[in-house]
Design an enzyme around this catalytic site. Structure first.
Site, PDB file in Angstrom:
ATOM      1  N   GLY A  59      32.296  46.016  31.964  1.00 20.62           N
ATOM      2  CA  GLY A  59      33.509  46.358  31.816  1.00 20.62           C
ATOM      3  C   GLY A  59      34.185  47.235  32.259  1.00 20.62           C
ATOM      4  O   GLY A  59      33.693  47.299  33.786  1.00 20.62           O
ATOM      5  N   GLU A  60      34.732  48.220  31.301  1.00 26.56           N
ATOM      6  CA  GLU A  60      34.694  49.913  31.507  1.00 26.56           C
ATOM      7  C   GLU A  60      34.121  50.429  31.077  1.00 26.56           C
ATOM      8  O   GLU A  60      34.441  50.906  30.348  1.00 26.56           O
ATOM      9  CB  GLU A  60      36.622  49.753  31.469  1.00 26.56           C
ATOM     10  CG  GLU A  60      36.965  50.665  32.372  1.00 26.56           C
ATOM     11  CD  GLU A  60      36.622  51.475  33.607  1.00 26.56           C
ATOM     12  OE1 GLU A  60      36.144  52.109  34.034  1.00 26.56           O
ATOM     13  OE2 GLU A  60      36.930  50.598  34.326  1.00 26.56           O
ATOM     14  N   SER A  61      32.926  51.093  31.932  1.00 31.22           N
ATOM     15  CA  SER A  61      31.958  52.203  31.588  1.00 31.22           C
ATOM     16  C   SER A  61      32.801  53.531  30.519  1.00 31.22           C
ATOM     17  O   SER A  61      32.366  53.658  29.067  1.00 31.22           O
ATOM     18  CB  SER A  61      31.261  52.680  32.378  1.00 31.22           C
ATOM     19  OG  SER A  61      31.234  53.222  33.083  1.00 31.22           O
ATOM     20  N   CYS A  91      26.181  45.651  34.753  1.00 35.67           N
ATOM     21  CA  CYS A  91      27.436  46.587  35.336  1.00 35.67           C
ATOM     22  C   CYS A  91      27.862  47.316  34.677  1.00 35.67           C
ATOM     23  O   CYS A  91      27.254  49.014  34.915  1.00 35.67           O
ATOM     24  CB  CYS A  91      28.685  44.689  35.598  1.00 35.67           C
ATOM     25  SG  CYS A  91      29.855  45.522  37.030  1.00 35.67           S
ATOM     26  N   ARG A 118      29.706  54.483  40.824  1.00 35.77           N
ATOM     27  CA  ARG A 118      30.699  53.807  40.304  1.00 35.77           C
ATOM     28  C   ARG A 118      31.136  52.904  41.658  1.00 35.77           C
ATOM     29  O   ARG A 118      31.511  53.745  42.299  1.00 35.77           O
ATOM     30  CB  ARG A 118      30.992  53.990  38.816  1.00 35.77           C
ATOM     31  CG  ARG A 118      31.084  54.271  37.797  1.00 35.77           C
ATOM     32  CD  ARG A 118      30.853  55.335  37.093  1.00 35.77           C
ATOM     33  NE  ARG A 118      31.985  54.274  36.498  1.00 35.77           N
ATOM     34  CZ  ARG A 118      33.913  54.696  35.745  1.00 35.77           C
ATOM     35  NH1 ARG A 118      33.741  55.899  35.543  1.00 35.77           N
ATOM     36  NH2 ARG A 118      34.134  54.030  34.878  1.00 35.77           N
ATOM     37  N   ILE A 149      31.850  42.503  40.103  1.00 36.19           N
ATOM     38  CA  ILE A 149      33.272  42.759  39.569  1.00 36.19           C
ATOM     39  C   ILE A 149      32.938  44.744  40.115  1.00 36.19           C
ATOM     40  O   ILE A 149      32.549  44.231  39.432  1.00 36.19           O
ATOM     41  CB  ILE A 149      33.684  41.876  38.623  1.00 36.19           C
ATOM     42  CG1 ILE A 149      33.420  40.880  38.775  1.00 36.19           C
ATOM     43  CG2 ILE A 149      35.122  42.411  38.760  1.00 36.19           C
ATOM     44  CD1 ILE A 149      33.862  39.506  37.685  1.00 36.19           C
ATOM     45  N   ARG A 150      33.788  45.076  40.899  1.00 34.21           N
ATOM     46  CA  ARG A 150      34.298  46.287  40.892  1.00 34.21           C
ATOM     47  C   ARG A 150      33.037  46.794  40.254  1.00 34.21           C
ATOM     48  O   ARG A 150      32.628  47.879  39.877  1.00 34.21           O
ATOM     49  CB  ARG A 150      34.934  46.930  40.104  1.00 34.21           C
ATOM     50  CG  ARG A 150      35.884  46.541  40.894  1.00 34.21           C
ATOM     51  CD  ARG A 150      37.787  47.096  39.608  1.00 34.21           C
ATOM     52  NE  ARG A 150      37.537  46.704  38.144  1.00 34.21           N
ATOM     53  CZ  ARG A 150      37.240  47.788  37.630  1.00 34.21           C
ATOM     54  NH1 ARG A 150      36.850  48.872  37.713  1.00 34.21           N
ATOM     55  NH2 ARG A 150      36.978  46.584  36.138  1.00 34.21           N
ATOM     56  N   HIS A 185      26.773  40.013  37.741  1.00 34.19           N
ATOM     57  CA  HIS A 185      27.062  39.123  35.988  1.00 34.19           C
ATOM     58  C   HIS A 185      26.352  38.273  35.947  1.00 34.19           C
ATOM     59  O   HIS A 185      27.460  37.299  36.055  1.00 34.19           O
ATOM     60  CB  HIS A 185      28.653  39.380  35.861  1.00 34.19           C
ATOM     61  CG  HIS A 185      29.484  40.601  35.599  1.00 34.19           C
ATOM     62  ND1 HIS A 185      29.770  41.416  34.339  1.00 34.19           N
ATOM     63  CD2 HIS A 185      30.369  41.073  36.410  1.00 34.19           C
ATOM     64  CE1 HIS A 185      30.798  42.277  35.163  1.00 34.19           C
ATOM     65  NE2 HIS A 185      30.920  41.830  36.202  1.00 34.19           N
ATOM     66  N   GLU A 187      25.560  36.656  33.764  1.00 37.55           N
ATOM     67  CA  GLU A 187      26.629  35.554  32.682  1.00 37.55           C
ATOM     68  C   GLU A 187      27.815  34.732  32.530  1.00 37.55           C
ATOM     69  O   GLU A 187      28.316  34.296  32.311  1.00 37.55           O
ATOM     70  CB  GLU A 187      26.802  36.463  30.981  1.00 37.55           C
ATOM     71  CG  GLU A 187      27.659  37.205  31.553  1.00 37.55           C
ATOM     72  CD  GLU A 187      27.431  38.705  32.343  1.00 37.55           C
ATOM     73  OE1 GLU A 187      26.123  38.687  32.615  1.00 37.55           O
ATOM     74  OE2 GLU A 187      28.525  39.530  32.426  1.00 37.55           O
TER      75      GLU A 187
HETATM   76  N1  GLN Z   1      33.846  49.482  37.298  1.00 37.00           N
HETATM   77  C1  GLN Z   1      33.482  49.809  36.507  1.00 37.00           C
HETATM   78  C2  GLN Z   1      32.759  51.076  35.685  1.00 37.00           C
HETATM   79  O1  GLN Z   1      32.502  51.472  36.416  1.00 37.00           O
HETATM   80  C3  GLN Z   1      32.223  48.760  36.140  1.00 37.00           C
HETATM   81  C4  GLN Z   1      32.512  47.167  36.656  1.00 37.00           C
HETATM   82  C5  GLN Z   1      31.730  45.514  35.254  1.00 37.00           C
HETATM   83  O2  GLN Z   1      31.027  45.887  34.926  1.00 37.00           O
HETATM   84  N2  GLN Z   1      32.434  44.711  35.804  1.00 37.00           N
HETATM   85  O3  GLN Z   1      32.729  50.721  34.602  1.00 37.00           O
END
Ligand code: GLN
Length: 216
Positions: A59-61, A91, A118, A149-150, A185, A187
């Protein structure tokens, strides 16, 4: 004749928490449920009680960090991450577990002896499925796939940490004791062997604890 079944040595079914404040919570819950693991969404400190392990999703840390503080979860979650119970961090979850975070720098638990940058594998546009090499580490197939994903890059690995898989020669899956961290990922893919690896560690840890309880 009635058979007396002594079930005190039967391992209990593992109960795995999934940190559910943000990110791909449902995908992790589904991946574990498909493998017969009971899950509990963790949103508040009391949800951590009695868990056999925990997943920190992608997600977004930065958002996760803010919510962990807001919900009073930072310290109690840290206790669980350091308890020796299985942890599966993907991630953003890996970023939370790292020892050092860059680009930008932010707070982290340090339960994985790695430095991460990141978004190092590129932004959304460069996300996709890539081939990973394992050389058979932890019994994983070689090659295997990984959805990025990113994703964070693991730019340094300390001696306490094992590298289980690489992409283009760079670490993307690491393990330190019971903590498993992936840049990608597993999952999100059907039947990914890295989810199986985590589930096996959960089952083994519950089995071990049950044996220890009954023999003490
Ligand atoms: N770019 C996100 C972060 O810095 C991590 C991306 C992800 O969990 N798919 O938190």
């Amino acid at each position: 004749m009635t058979q007396v079944v002594d079930d005190t040595t039967e391992p209990q079914a593992p109960l795995c928490g999934v940190l559910a404040i943000q990110g791909d919570v449902r995908e992790h819950v589904q991946a574990l449920s498909r493998r017969g693991i009971a899950t509990r969404a963790v949103r508040r400190p009391e949800h951590l009680e009695g868990l056999d392990g925990i997943v920190l999703p992608g997600g977004e840390s930065t958002t996760m960090l803010k919510m962990l503080a807001f919900q009073g979860l930072w310290d109690p979650l840290g206790d669980l991450l350091r308890s020796g119970r299985p942890v599966f961090a993907t991630c953003a979850g890996l970023i939370l577990c790292a020892d050092d975070v860059q680009s930008p720098a932010q707070q982290s638990y340090g339960v994985l002896d790695v430095s991460v940058t990141r978004n190092a594998w590129g932004r959304q546009i460069r996300s996709g499925t890539f081939e990973l090499r394992t050389h058979g580490a932890a019994g994983l197939p070689d090659p295997m796939s990984g959805v990025f994903i990113r994703a964070p890059g693991i730019v340094a690995v300390g001696p306490a940490c094992e590298v289980l898989a690489t992409r283009e020669g760079q670490p993307v899956l690491v393990r330190q004791g019971a903590v498993l961290g992936a840049s990608f990922h597993p999952e999100l893919e059907d039947d990914h062997p890295v989810v199986d690896l985590f589930v096996a560690s959960l089952r083994a840890s519950v089995g071990e604890r049950t044996v220890a309880d009954t023999t003490s």
